[in-house]
Design an enzyme around this catalytic site. Structure first.
Site, PDB file in Angstrom:
ATOM      1  N   TRP A  93      -2.364  97.724   4.730  1.00 48.39           N
ATOM      2  CA  TRP A  93      -2.017  96.839   6.160  1.00 48.39           C
ATOM      3  C   TRP A  93      -0.876  96.174   6.365  1.00 48.39           C
ATOM      4  CZ3 TRP A  93      -7.653  94.478   5.269  1.00 48.39           C
ATOM      5  CH2 TRP A  93      -8.484  95.330   5.426  1.00 48.39           C
ATOM      6  N   MET A  94      -0.561  95.820   5.175  1.00 45.87           N
ATOM      7  CA  MET A  94       0.899  95.268   5.441  1.00 45.87           C
ATOM      8  C   MET A  94       1.921  96.087   5.697  1.00 45.87           C
ATOM      9  SD  MET A  94       0.513  91.787   2.959  1.00 45.87           S
ATOM     10  CE  MET A  94       1.933  91.021   3.801  1.00 45.87           C
ATOM     11  N   GLU A 100     -24.447  88.121 -19.554  1.00 43.86           N
ATOM     12  CA  GLU A 100     -24.151  86.974 -18.536  1.00 43.86           C
ATOM     13  C   GLU A 100     -22.847  86.913 -18.071  1.00 43.86           C
ATOM     14  OE1 GLU A 100     -25.502  83.689 -20.874  1.00 43.86           O
ATOM     15  OE2 GLU A 100     -27.864  84.248 -20.729  1.00 43.86           O
ATOM     16  N   GLY A 101     -21.875  87.075 -19.200  1.00 44.08           N
ATOM     17  CA  GLY A 101     -20.473  86.917 -18.944  1.00 44.08           C
ATOM     18  C   GLY A 101     -20.037  87.965 -17.623  1.00 44.08           C
ATOM     19  N   GLU A 121     -14.863  93.547 -20.198  1.00 47.36           N
ATOM     20  CA  GLU A 121     -16.402  93.278 -20.217  1.00 47.36           C
ATOM     21  C   GLU A 121     -17.278  94.589 -19.847  1.00 47.36           C
ATOM     22  OE1 GLU A 121     -17.701  89.464 -19.286  1.00 47.36           O
ATOM     23  OE2 GLU A 121     -15.957  88.420 -19.531  1.00 47.36           O
TER      24      GLU A 121
END
Ligand code: FAD
Lengths: 399, 252
Positions: A354-355, A247-248, A380
């Site tokens: 992009w910058m 779930e985590g 996880e």
């Protein structure tokens, strides 16, 4: 709406909209001003945790009688997502505490364990999830920390690695084995006070990203806990951890896949070159006599990244809603984590590109998003471990 | 003294962070698919009312909104911040300040609050009229642009932000108050309170049931976008600046 028309995963209920607005505001007002300082100092701001508790972010799903919000898992993901758009370290605190620890206690705790622990975890006490060890990461259930029963208590010995939030935690959920020869069937879950004698929290790791979230070694030297520190039954720890992690990881992804703004904001950081920001940005925003946003080569890249972000978002919220409705979700959650953690890194990387030069400097947030995004493919469960999970489920389906 | 009941007004407006777009035909602001929120000055009013209650200076806080069904969100927000119950006057037409004041007047007569607390203005039309008109209609004292509110003996001591500085007034109750920006910092509704708000009562009243004249007396001729700001320039010296002011801008 007709019965046969069901809302989409990313269509929000009134409650969800209200929650999202509230978290967004909180993140902009309370978290954003601290982000760069916390990253530089590698430390969670002292007032941050208190505010997270006061806002109710630390007990999203916990029952009302224990001081929680009694909301859904999807709503936890919304909280984590909105916080992660501003700071991945703050969102990780909220993520682990809610999606792993609170859930473990809620699901496996007895009534008296819940009123003792859950009521503090929802309102005042931060917790850590202590599973990994130096030689058991991906193979988490090869853990060596022992729990020896002596009369009416257990004595814990061993060492855990990579424990998030350990420096600030008041409560530990710990996985130890009551008998190593039983392999995973000996693994047992404990809940204990993080400040009790024999618990030593080591120094914080100096990390690439999510620097404000503490990651520490935790040693247990003859730590005595009563028998009622066991969550579930002895030997059930394996199931408890697996279920929590299944779930985590959805929550982790609500956190990671957007550890850099959402697609809209991302694009606006791209489009903003030509019409605002500082002089130096404006300079970079125009090349070859026109705004860089007019080059099709860049337009297509932005479009592609937005498409991938949208896909990741749908995967995450679809998995969350499957979980909320009680449907099977393990494969969908693993896929969501796999895809979105990769997307997260790609998007952050693209933003830096992009910058141009300024994207590579610490003056703009994208450099930090880029560093923060890498963790999504490690904790996880790594990318490979998720591929393994997905494969096993496919194998079962076709067996 | 403790006020038996405070009525607080909450208006639903285009969110302050949204870039406003004018409809192409100039008839108004485009509100389709635009994020709406509680008017920030109304949030301050709710916060102040809830603080009165928390300090034992008010017994009940009732939040009231006027508007279409979507205004329920605005009421819910007020309830999540701590108001006790809500009144939703359902009305699908845009109301001008006089009509809003009259609707409030009708509800005040029903609810008999000892104070009505409103924002000083709403960020959509910036009229800044409702509180004043309501006080006039009710023939109650008014304290507008509050930066501080105290309850002393049987009166309200209010500090107002006026042009020359701060003005302090004592108002007898019942009174109408309007809030300025510096009165307080509104809280976040905590998650448990968002959930509890769902169980708080909200009464819906069709505007027609109040028997109030809400006819419009104003005609909107045209709504226009503000002119786009032109980029500025940099000058090297004072002499150059003076020259430009004289010869380019023609202002000196
Ligand atoms: C910042 C951070 C926070 C963390 N927080 C926590 C926490 O709060 N609690 C906790 O218990 N743990 C935590 N961890 C630990 C984390 O879950 C582990 O690092 C992770 O599971 C990987 O384990 P490992 O580091 O031992 O790497 P390894 O398992 O040694 O993996 C190394 C590489 O080998 C690959 N690999 C391993 N096995 C296989 C296989 N069978 N097939 C193919 N490839 C394989 C992996 O994909 C990876 O690329 C955290 C880690 C970090 C970095």
């Amino acid at each position: 709406m007709s019965e046969s028309v069901r809302p989409a995963a990313t269509e929000w209920s009134d409650d969800e909209v209200m929650l999202r607005d509230m978290v967004k505001r909180f993140a902009a007002k309370e978290v954003a001003p601290l982000v760069s300082k916390m990253d530089k100092e590698g430390k969670m701001d002292g007032s941050m945790l208190k505010q997270l508790f006061e806002a109710g972010f630390m007990g999203v799903e916990v029952e009302d009688k224990y001081g929680g919000g009694e909301m859904s898992f999807t709503q936890t993901c919304i909280v984590v997502e909105e916080l992660s758009k501003v700071d991945a370290s703050v969102s990780l605190v909220v993520d682990i505490h809610n999606t792993l620890n609170n859930r473990v206690v809620e699901r496996w705790g007895t009534d008296s364990q819940k009123s003792k622990w859950l009521s503090q975890m929802a309102t005042t006490s931060l917790s850590s999830f202590c599973l990994s060890e130096a030689s058991s990461g991906s193979d988490a259930f090869a853990l060596k920390t022992t729990a020896k029963q002596q009369g009416d208590h257990y004595v814990l010995n061993g060492s855990k690695m990579w424990i998030s939030n350990a420096a600030e935690a008041d409560v530990f959920i710990l996985f130890a084995t009551v008998d190593e020869s039983l392999r995973h069937k000996g693994i047992t879950a404990f809940i204990l006070d993080a400040k009790q004698p024999g618990v030593h929290v080591g120094k914080k790791e100096d990390k690439l990203g999510i620097r404000a979230s503490s990651t520490c070694e935790v040693r247990f030297d003859d730590v005595k806990v009563a028998k009622d520190a066991v969550l579930g039954s002895p030997g059930e720890g394996y199931r408890i951890a697996i279920q929590a992690l299944n779930e985590g990881r959805i929550g982790a992804e609500a956190g990671m896949f957007l550890s850099m703004r959402d697609s809209q904001l991302l694009c606006s950081s791209f489009f903003s070159f030509s019409d605002q920001a500082s002089d130096s940005l404006c300079l970079h925003g125009e090349q070859f006599g026109k705004p860089i946003s007019e080059f099709q080569g860049l337009q297509f890249q932005v479009a592609e990244v937005c498409a991938e972000l949208e896909a990741a978002k749908v995967l995450v919220y679809n998995a969350a809603r499957l979980k909320d409705s009680g449907a099977p979700f393990v494969k969908e959650a693993a896929i969501a984590k796999l895809i979105s953690s990769k997307t997260s890194e790609k998007v952050a990387s693209k933003c830096v590109e992009w910058m141009g030069g300024v994207g590579f400097t610490t003056d703009y947030a994208v450099e930090k998003y880029f560093r923060d995004s890498k963790i999504g493919q490690i904790y996880e469960g790594t990318t490979n471990i998720h591929l393994q999970t997905i494969w096993k489920l496919i194998e079962k389906e076709y067996a | 003294m403790s006020l038996s009941r405070v009525l607080v007004g909450v208006k639903r407006v285009v969110d302050y962070a949204v870039k406003i777009r004018v409809k192409p035909d100039g008839s108004g602001v485009d509100k389709t698919n635009v994020k709406m929120s509680m008017n920030p000055f109304c949030e301050i009013a709710v916060e102040e009312s809830v603080r009165l209650k928390e300090r034992g200076l008010a017994q009940e806080v009732v939040a009231m909104t006027i508007g279409p069904s979507q205004n329920m969100d605005t009421i819910r927000t007020a309830l999540a911040m701590g108001a006790d119950r809500g009144i939703h006057v359902v009305c699908d037409q845009d109301l001008e300040p006089l009509a809003v004041s009259k609707v409030f007047q009708a509800v005040v007569q029903k609810e008999t609050p000892q104070a009505v607390i409103l924002g000083k203005q709403a960020i959509d039309d910036d009229c800044n009229q409702t509180g004043q008109m309501l006080a006039g209609l009710l023939d109650w004292p008014q304290g507008t642009f509050l930066s501080k509110l105290e309850v002393e003996n049987d009166a309200l001591k209010v500090t107002r932000e006026v042009d020359g500085g701060l003005e302090t007034l004592n108002l007898s109750i019942p009174a109408v108050l309007t809030c300025d920006l510096r009165l307080n910092e509104p809280r976040y509704a905590s998650l448990p309170n968002i959930m509890k708000a769902k169980r708080k009562p909200v009464e819906s009243i069709p505007v027609a049931d109040l028997g109030v004249d809400i006819k419009s007396h104003l005609d909107v001729l045209r709504i226009e976008e503000t002119p786009k700001r032109q980029g500025g320039g940099k000058v090297e010296s004072v002499a150059e600046l003076v020259d430009k002011l004289k010869n380019e801008a023609g202002v000196i």
